[in-house]
Motif scaffolding. Structure first.
Motif, PDB file in Angstrom:
ATOM      1  N   UNK A  74       0.783  -1.235   0.000  1.00 25.95           N
ATOM      2  CA  UNK A  74       0.000   0.000   0.000  1.00 25.95           C
ATOM      3  C   UNK A  74       0.814   1.284   0.000  1.00 25.95           C
ATOM      4  N   UNK A  75       2.133   1.177   0.117  1.00 23.53           N
ATOM      5  CA  UNK A  75       2.995   2.360   0.185  1.00 23.53           C
ATOM      6  C   UNK A  75       3.624   2.605  -1.184  1.00 23.53           C
ATOM      7  N   UNK A  76       3.474   3.837  -1.669  1.00 22.53           N
ATOM      8  CA  UNK A  76       4.052   4.192  -2.966  1.00 22.53           C
ATOM      9  C   UNK A  76       5.559   4.346  -2.847  1.00 22.53           C
ATOM     10  N   UNK A  77       6.276   3.877  -3.859  1.00 21.32           N
ATOM     11  CA  UNK A  77       7.720   4.049  -3.929  1.00 21.32           C
ATOM     12  C   UNK A  77       8.127   4.423  -5.341  1.00 21.32           C
ATOM     13  N   UNK A  78       9.194   5.190  -5.464  1.00 23.06           N
ATOM     14  CA  UNK A  78       9.740   5.524  -6.782  1.00 23.06           C
ATOM     15  C   UNK A  78      10.619   4.354  -7.200  1.00 23.06           C
ATOM     16  N   UNK A  79      10.254   3.708  -8.308  1.00 24.52           N
ATOM     17  CA  UNK A  79      10.978   2.513  -8.735  1.00 24.52           C
ATOM     18  C   UNK A  79      11.844   2.740  -9.964  1.00 24.52           C
ATOM     19  N   UNK A  80      11.609   3.833 -10.683  1.00 18.92           N
ATOM     20  CA  UNK A  80      12.421   4.168 -11.866  1.00 18.92           C
ATOM     21  C   UNK A  80      12.419   5.660 -12.073  1.00 18.92           C
ATOM     22  N   UNK A  81      13.485   6.129 -12.718  1.00 26.83           N
ATOM     23  CA  UNK A  81      13.604   7.527 -13.130  1.00 26.83           C
ATOM     24  C   UNK A  81      14.071   7.539 -14.587  1.00 26.83           C
ATOM     25  N   UNK A  82      13.170   7.236 -15.523  1.00 26.99           N
ATOM     26  CA  UNK A  82      13.562   7.174 -16.937  1.00 26.99           C
ATOM     27  C   UNK A  82      13.849   8.553 -17.508  1.00 26.99           C
ATOM     28  N   UNK A  83      14.421   8.540 -18.705  1.00 24.78           N
ATOM     29  CA  UNK A  83      14.840   9.780 -19.357  1.00 24.78           C
ATOM     30  C   UNK A  83      13.695  10.568 -19.978  1.00 24.78           C
ATOM     31  N   UNK A  84      12.546   9.936 -20.202  1.00 24.75           N
ATOM     32  CA  UNK A  84      11.451  10.645 -20.870  1.00 24.75           C
ATOM     33  C   UNK A  84      10.109  10.255 -20.258  1.00 24.75           C
TER      34      UNK A  84
END
Length: 92
Positions: free
Chosen positions: A31-41
């Motif tokens: 239930x907890x949101x996490x940042x899993x990627x930081x793509x270029x676009x």
């Protein structure tokens, strides 16, 4: 002697992939949101989020057990495209 040895289906692959580790981390915090990627676009962020939602990668199965969204965030003048995901349950 036969050229083929019939011994049944191959065993499940037990690789510890990047996605397997991400999915396991998300399952540890349901239930907890996490940042899993930081793509270029933004397009790549949207595609990655869709792949998680659809369970296109084995780590995110069964389909529907993860939610994912793509967002573009501006912090201190820096633009970043992010994929947020969370585990919402499903059969293990």
């Amino acid at each position: 002697m036969n050229a083929v040895e019939f011994i049944g289906p191959p065993p499940q692959q037990q690789k510890s992939t990047k996605h397997a580790r991400i999915a396991a981390d998300l399952r540890q915090h349901p239930g907890t949101w996490g940042v899993v990627r930081r793509p270029a676009s933004p397009a790549r962020a949207a595609s990655a989020a869709q792949a998680i939602r659809d369970g296109r990668l084995l780590a995110y199965l069964p389909t529907g057990s993860f939610e994912a969204v793509a967002r573009t965030v501006v912090e201190a003048g820096v633009v970043e495209h992010r994929v947020y995901a969370r585990y919402v349950g499903g059969a293990q």
